[in-house]
Design a protein around this motif. Structure first.
Motif, PDB file in Angstrom:
ATOM      1  N   LEU A 291      -4.744  -2.600 -16.472  1.00 49.00           N
ATOM      2  CA  LEU A 291      -5.123  -1.989 -17.746  1.00 49.00           C
ATOM      3  C   LEU A 291      -6.324  -1.071 -17.535  1.00 49.00           C
ATOM      4  O   LEU A 291      -7.386  -1.524 -17.110  1.00 49.00           O
ATOM      5  N   ASP A 292      -6.132   0.229 -17.820  1.00 53.99           N
ATOM      6  CA  ASP A 292      -7.178   1.222 -17.605  1.00 53.99           C
ATOM      7  C   ASP A 292      -7.891   1.526 -18.915  1.00 53.99           C
ATOM      8  O   ASP A 292      -7.414   2.310 -19.725  1.00 53.99           O
ATOM      9  N   GLU A 293      -9.031   0.877 -19.145  1.00 54.66           N
ATOM     10  CA  GLU A 293      -9.826   1.029 -20.368  1.00 54.66           C
ATOM     11  C   GLU A 293      -8.935   1.046 -21.615  1.00 54.66           C
ATOM     12  O   GLU A 293      -8.952   1.999 -22.391  1.00 54.66           O
ATOM     13  N   PRO A 294      -8.149  -0.007 -21.828  1.00 55.93           N
ATOM     14  CA  PRO A 294      -7.134   0.005 -22.887  1.00 55.93           C
ATOM     15  C   PRO A 294      -7.694  -0.030 -24.303  1.00 55.93           C
ATOM     16  O   PRO A 294      -6.975   0.269 -25.250  1.00 55.93           O
ATOM     17  N   LEU A 295      -8.965  -0.386 -24.462  1.00 52.09           N
ATOM     18  CA  LEU A 295      -9.525  -0.537 -25.808  1.00 52.09           C
ATOM     19  C   LEU A 295     -10.424   0.626 -26.214  1.00 52.09           C
ATOM     20  O   LEU A 295     -10.929   0.654 -27.333  1.00 52.09           O
ATOM     21  N   SER A 296     -10.592   1.604 -25.320  1.00 51.59           N
ATOM     22  CA  SER A 296     -11.599   2.642 -25.565  1.00 51.59           C
ATOM     23  C   SER A 296     -11.258   3.548 -26.741  1.00 51.59           C
ATOM     24  O   SER A 296     -12.156   4.117 -27.361  1.00 51.59           O
TER      25      SER A 296
ATOM     26  N   SER B 220       0.798  -1.230   0.000  1.00 52.75           N
ATOM     27  CA  SER B 220       0.000   0.000   0.000  1.00 52.75           C
ATOM     28  C   SER B 220       0.827   1.274   0.000  1.00 52.75           C
ATOM     29  O   SER B 220       0.427   2.278  -0.587  1.00 52.75           O
ATOM     30  N   SER B 221       1.960   1.260   0.662  1.00 52.65           N
ATOM     31  CA  SER B 221       2.756   2.489   0.787  1.00 52.65           C
ATOM     32  C   SER B 221       3.998   2.494  -0.100  1.00 52.65           C
ATOM     33  O   SER B 221       4.797   3.426  -0.036  1.00 52.65           O
ATOM     34  N   LEU B 222       4.169   1.456  -0.930  1.00 54.17           N
ATOM     35  CA  LEU B 222       5.348   1.380  -1.785  1.00 54.17           C
ATOM     36  C   LEU B 222       5.181   2.236  -3.033  1.00 54.17           C
ATOM     37  O   LEU B 222       4.062   2.403  -3.532  1.00 54.17           O
ATOM     38  N   PRO B 223       6.273   2.771  -3.589  1.00 56.86           N
ATOM     39  CA  PRO B 223       6.174   3.490  -4.862  1.00 56.86           C
ATOM     40  C   PRO B 223       5.816   2.524  -5.988  1.00 56.86           C
ATOM     41  O   PRO B 223       6.079   1.313  -5.886  1.00 56.86           O
ATOM     42  N   PRO B 224       5.227   3.017  -7.071  1.00 59.82           N
ATOM     43  CA  PRO B 224       4.778   2.135  -8.156  1.00 59.82           C
ATOM     44  C   PRO B 224       5.839   1.168  -8.665  1.00 59.82           C
ATOM     45  O   PRO B 224       5.542  -0.010  -8.910  1.00 59.82           O
ATOM     46  N   ALA B 225       7.079   1.633  -8.785  1.00 63.81           N
ATOM     47  CA  ALA B 225       8.134   0.804  -9.370  1.00 63.81           C
ATOM     48  C   ALA B 225       8.530  -0.373  -8.491  1.00 63.81           C
ATOM     49  O   ALA B 225       9.156  -1.332  -8.964  1.00 63.81           O
ATOM     50  N   ASN B 226       8.161  -0.329  -7.203  1.00 62.02           N
ATOM     51  CA  ASN B 226       8.570  -1.384  -6.267  1.00 62.02           C
ATOM     52  C   ASN B 226       7.437  -2.324  -5.876  1.00 62.02           C
ATOM     53  O   ASN B 226       7.575  -3.118  -4.949  1.00 62.02           O
ATOM     54  N   ARG B 227       6.324  -2.267  -6.574  1.00 63.95           N
ATOM     55  CA  ARG B 227       5.138  -3.017  -6.154  1.00 63.95           C
ATOM     56  C   ARG B 227       5.010  -4.404  -6.782  1.00 63.95           C
ATOM     57  O   ARG B 227       4.268  -5.234  -6.295  1.00 63.95           O
ATOM     58  N   GLY B 228       5.640  -4.610  -7.923  1.00 62.34           N
ATOM     59  CA  GLY B 228       5.403  -5.856  -8.654  1.00 62.34           C
ATOM     60  C   GLY B 228       4.203  -5.758  -9.572  1.00 62.34           C
ATOM     61  O   GLY B 228       3.688  -6.764 -10.053  1.00 62.34           O
ATOM     62  N   THR B 229       3.745  -4.510  -9.813  1.00 65.82           N
ATOM     63  CA  THR B 229       2.647  -4.270 -10.749  1.00 65.82           C
ATOM     64  C   THR B 229       3.149  -3.366 -11.866  1.00 65.82           C
ATOM     65  O   THR B 229       4.171  -2.688 -11.727  1.00 65.82           O
ATOM     66  N   ALA B 230       2.439  -3.362 -12.979  1.00 70.19           N
ATOM     67  CA  ALA B 230       2.704  -2.413 -14.062  1.00 70.19           C
ATOM     68  C   ALA B 230       1.361  -1.965 -14.609  1.00 70.19           C
ATOM     69  O   ALA B 230       0.398  -2.729 -14.612  1.00 70.19           O
ATOM     70  N   MET B 231       1.310  -0.714 -15.088  1.00 69.73           N
ATOM     71  CA  MET B 231       0.037  -0.163 -15.536  1.00 69.73           C
ATOM     72  C   MET B 231       0.128   0.290 -16.982  1.00 69.73           C
ATOM     73  O   MET B 231       1.089   0.942 -17.380  1.00 69.73           O
ATOM     74  N   MET B 232      -0.883  -0.078 -17.746  1.00 71.78           N
ATOM     75  CA  MET B 232      -1.020   0.391 -19.123  1.00 71.78           C
ATOM     76  C   MET B 232      -2.142   1.420 -19.137  1.00 71.78           C
ATOM     77  O   MET B 232      -3.284   1.106 -18.815  1.00 71.78           O
ATOM     78  N   PHE B 233      -1.788   2.651 -19.510  1.00 72.59           N
ATOM     79  CA  PHE B 233      -2.735   3.754 -19.405  1.00 72.59           C
ATOM     80  C   PHE B 233      -3.658   3.824 -20.618  1.00 72.59           C
ATOM     81  O   PHE B 233      -3.334   3.360 -21.716  1.00 72.59           O
TER      82      PHE B 233
END
Length: 327
Positions: free
Chosen positions: A160-165, A71-84
């Motif tokens: 993935l945040d509404e990647p096909l819109s 919850s308090s980790l920066p995005p790069a250290n979470r083990g997640t990746a986001m496609m805007f």
């Protein structure tokens, strides 16, 4: 005990001032699955995704990934990746350098980051376009570059945040199959935000329906569609009639409603509108209390005994197709 790569939301809340965007939601995502967060604008789905990614802070609660609180980790250290949603590609960088950008920021040398970018471009079938700039690509190609850039960090969970819109309808359908295929090949969890019911049903192993900052219903896609638990889920998922009688509220699928002669079905109705839809004909009728009930009738069956606005009809369905709603 939380299994490896399990993602869990524990009473997660997000407030913006006095506005509650996400209200103490609790959910454990299935590992190595494709999950769609589905709901109307403003329901809290994008805020939830951004909290998982680390682009929004958690007001209360915790986000657990592989058993650790991220919850308090920066995005790069979470083990997640986001496609805007807008892909956010750098216009002055080549396809290869866009994909490799996060590795450059981590200090990876050029030879290694280009090799890893090459692997990702091969994965999304863009090797031949590695030297092009983003504005030399189609919308679908830009999307695959953004996907490769997110995957190069080897995340445990891809968001993935509404990647096909932004894609046209034909390309949107094609990219759905590519996303699903890629998720199965990689074996990692995809969490995909959408307001499109068709998109969620086509892609998701699990659908999480959100409304008014809470989770209304979650489960396998087929279960959520076939057995909605609330009036909102039945109406939002589409394909259902919600009928209120003295005995209570219930939902019945439009394709489960049969047309009969008056006084021969469960309810009598008057035909209000008829719409030809190719393989089916949509027949909208009105029952007592000004409630609308739609029947989706196979084309050949409808034209054998057609009905027209103003006609009196009966409506019938099997008891097994009637689902009681809790709210």
């Amino acid at each position: 005990m939380t299994a490896k790569h399990d993602l869990e939301l524990v009473e997660v809340t997000k407030r913006y001032g006095t506005t509650v965007a996400v209200d103490a939601i609790q959910h454990r995502f299935q590992p190595s699955s494709y999950t769609c967060l589905l709901g109307p604008s403003g329901c809290g789905k994008s805020s939830t995704l951004r909290m998982i990614a680390g682009h929004e802070s958690v007001t209360e609660g915790a986000i657990l990934l592989s058993g650790r609180d991220i919850s308090s980790l920066p995005p790069a250290n979470r083990g997640t990746a986001m496609m805007f949603q807008n892909y956010a590609l750098f216009p002055h960088l080549s396809v290869r350098d866009n994909v490799a950008f996060s590795l450059k920021m981590k200090g990876v040398d050029q030879k290694e980051r280009h090799a890893k970018a090459g692997e990702m471009l091969e994965l999304v079938d863009l090797t031949a376009l590695s030297g092009r700039l983003p504005d030399q690509l189609s919308g679908g190609q830009q999307q695959r570059v953004a996907l490769a850039r997110a995957l190069i960090t080897r995340p445990e969970v891809l968001l993935l945040d509404e990647p096909l819109s932004a894609l046209d309808p034909f390309l949107r359908i094609r990219m759905r199959s590519e996303l699903k295929k890629l998720q199965k090949e990689l074996g990692i969890s995809f969490i995909h935000v959408t307001h499109g019911q068709d998109e969620a049903l086509a892609l998701a192993d699990e659908i999480v329906v959100m409304n008014n900052a809470v989770i209304e219903q979650a489960g396998p896609a087929r279960d959520v569609f076939n057995a909605p638990r609330t009036r909102f889920v039945a109406q939002f998922m589409g394909g259902h009639n919600v009928i209120a009688l003295q005995s209570g509220h219930f939902a019945v699928r439009t394709d489960a409603v049969a047309i009969t002669a008056p006084n021969m079905g469960k309810l009598d109705a008057q035909v209000m509108a008829v719409e030809y839809q190719g393989t089916h004909v949509s027949l909208m009728s009105r029952i007592a209390g000004d409630q609308e009930v739609t029947a989706l009738v196979p084309e050949a069956q409808y034209f054998t005994t057609p009905h027209h606005p103003g006609d009196q009809i009966g409506l019938n369905w099997d008891a097994k197709d009637q689902h009681k709603l809790t709210a």
